[in-house]
Design a protein around this motif. Structure first.
Motif, mmCIF file in Angstrom:
data_model
loop_
_atom_site.group_PDB
_atom_site.id
_atom_site.type_symbol
_atom_site.label_atom_id
_atom_site.label_comp_id
_atom_site.label_asym_id
_atom_site.label_seq_id
_atom_site.Cartn_x
_atom_site.Cartn_y
_atom_site.Cartn_z
ATOM 1 N N LEU A 144 0.855 -1.176 0.000
ATOM 2 C CA LEU A 144 0.000 0.000 0.000
ATOM 3 C C LEU A 144 0.897 1.233 0.000
ATOM 4 C CD1 LEU A 144 -3.301 0.611 1.750
ATOM 5 C CD2 LEU A 144 -1.477 2.258 2.192
ATOM 6 N N LEU A 145 0.645 2.129 -0.941
ATOM 7 C CA LEU A 145 1.481 3.313 -1.119
ATOM 8 C C LEU A 145 0.764 4.568 -0.652
ATOM 9 C CD1 LEU A 145 2.661 2.603 -4.800
ATOM 10 C CD2 LEU A 145 3.770 1.850 -2.675
ATOM 11 N N VAL A 146 1.539 5.500 -0.119
ATOM 12 C CA VAL A 146 1.040 6.847 0.178
ATOM 13 C C VAL A 146 1.971 7.836 -0.516
ATOM 14 C CG1 VAL A 146 0.008 6.207 2.386
ATOM 15 C CG2 VAL A 146 2.400 6.989 2.321
ATOM 16 N N THR A 147 1.525 9.067 -0.604
ATOM 17 C CA THR A 147 2.338 10.110 -1.232
ATOM 18 C C THR A 147 2.947 11.003 -0.160
ATOM 19 O OG1 THR A 147 0.949 10.098 -3.207
ATOM 20 C CG2 THR A 147 2.345 12.020 -2.876
ATOM 21 N N VAL A 148 4.266 11.105 -0.180
ATOM 22 C CA VAL A 148 4.993 11.950 0.765
ATOM 23 C C VAL A 148 5.826 12.927 -0.049
ATOM 24 C CG1 VAL A 148 6.686 12.018 2.623
ATOM 25 C CG2 VAL A 148 5.078 10.101 2.477
ATOM 26 N N GLU A 149 5.465 14.188 0.043
ATOM 27 C CA GLU A 149 6.171 15.247 -0.699
ATOM 28 C C GLU A 149 6.289 14.905 -2.181
ATOM 29 O OE1 GLU A 149 9.837 15.924 1.317
ATOM 30 O OE2 GLU A 149 8.885 16.857 3.056
ATOM 31 N N GLY A 150 5.180 14.451 -2.747
ATOM 32 C CA GLY A 150 5.107 14.190 -4.179
ATOM 33 C C GLY A 150 5.656 12.861 -4.635
ATOM 34 N N ALA A 151 6.168 12.048 -3.712
ATOM 35 C CA ALA A 151 6.761 10.759 -4.091
ATOM 36 C C ALA A 151 5.965 9.598 -3.503
ATOM 37 C CB ALA A 151 8.211 10.682 -3.610
ATOM 38 N N GLU A 152 5.862 8.523 -4.280
ATOM 39 C CA GLU A 152 5.211 7.314 -3.783
ATOM 40 C C GLU A 152 6.111 6.611 -2.772
ATOM 41 O OE1 GLU A 152 2.541 5.735 -7.569
ATOM 42 O OE2 GLU A 152 4.496 4.853 -7.160
ATOM 43 N N ARG A 153 5.519 6.241 -1.633
ATOM 44 C CA ARG A 153 6.284 5.495 -0.628
ATOM 45 C C ARG A 153 5.413 4.380 -0.056
ATOM 46 N NH1 ARG A 153 9.835 9.289 3.317
ATOM 47 N NH2 ARG A 153 10.445 10.952 1.889
ATOM 48 N N LYS A 154 6.054 3.280 0.290
ATOM 49 C CA LYS A 154 5.335 2.146 0.864
ATOM 50 C C LYS A 154 5.035 2.402 2.331
ATOM 51 C CE LYS A 154 5.837 -2.766 1.952
ATOM 52 N NZ LYS A 154 6.617 -4.013 1.756
#
Length: 292
Positions: A144-154
């Motif tokens: 599951l990914l979220v967006t942190v400062e414009g970048a996809e992160r797990k």
């Protein structure tokens, strides 16, 4: 992936100092039990333990003696496992680390049980969207990914393991981890994604209720991913589709191409550079770029 006492005080066996972080209070096991174990739904028990190696391992070892719907939650998990035997470790009470026991039985043909990993992803994303107000996406098959400062992160991983008469599904979700606490730079958390809610109790209840709803619909449709709406819902939330990807397959072979679909068996269909289509059922998929 994983009972504090009902008063919310120091759990038995834990030092007071270790559990004194007011930003990360322990879960209230009694309140979770009252809210989720109603006698009418899927969940049959909710157990919360201060620490364990792996909730998946613990629940799998007891699966034959437990009814469907058992939930095991750990405040801290010291030997959490993801796919391909990767570790999943985080500070105590910084996330949700839990496993659930599902027993579809004869209602669902076993060849469709593989969809449960994808179902857990859809349900987790839906529950977090409602409870935390955060946008999420799914990376095939179990991230599951979220967006942190414009970048996809797990921010979460899912691991399904077969037991004698069912499936144990483990979910590890980073909730309040700070940048300094992340195990790798590519990881993220709900806090870093600026979620509206990082209180773990409403988040856990939301995810389990969503999982109960999706599992009930899927089971009622005999595990048919199309009839239950699961295949369509997964495709709509899957960030892998439309991406140029590399799939590292068992045996050391790699496959590069465009991820075009998730088929009826839950496999990722990749169109290679020569125009052929190959269904990937197992392997590690790396997002290279979007071609949408």
């Amino acid at each position: 992936m994983t009972p504090s006492d009902a008063s919310g005080g120091t759990p038995s066996g834990a030092s007071a100092g270790r559990w004194s972080n007011l930003d990360r209070p322990p879960l209230n096991a009694a309140a979770l039990q009252r809210a989720l174990v109603t006698g009418q739904g899927l969940w049959s028990s909710v157990e919360v333990v201060p620490t364990t190696g792996s909730t998946n391992t613990d629940l799998a070892s007891r699966a034959a003696q437990l009814p469907e719907g058992a939930v095991l939650v750990a405040e801290e998990q010291t030997a959490g496992r993801g796919r391909l035997d990767r570790s999943w470790v985080a500070p105590a009470r910084s996330g949700l680390f839990f496993s659930v026991l599902l027993k579809p039985g004869e209602a669902v043909p076993q060849e469709r049980w593989g969809w449960l990993t994808l179902l857990a992803g859809v349900a987790t994303a839906a529950g977090l969207s409602r409870a935390a107000g955060v946008d999420t996406a799914l990376k095939w098959p179990n991230d599951l990914l979220v967006t942190v400062e414009g970048a996809e992160r797990k921010a979460a991983g899912i691991l399904a393991e077969r037991v004698a008469d069912g499936i144990v599904i483990g979910i590890g979700l980073n909730v309040s981890l700070t940048e300094d606490e992340l195990p790798v730079p590519e990881a993220g958390s709900l806090r870093l994604a600026k979620a509206a809610v990082t209180d773990r109790e409403p988040l856990l209840k939301a995810v389990l209720r969503s999982l109960e709803e999706w599992y009930g619909n899927w089971r009622a449709a005999a595990g048919d991913p199309a009839a239950s709406g699961l295949q369509e819902a997964y495709a709509a939330q899957c960030a892998t589709l439309g991406r140029h990807v590399r799939a590292d397959l068992p045996g050391g072979r790699s496959l590069t191409g465009t991820a075009e679909a998730v088929d009826a068996e839950g496999r990722l269909v990749v169109r290679t550079e020569d125009g052929a289509h190959e269904a990937v059922g197992a392997g590690d998929v790396v997002h290279l770029r979007s071609v949408r």
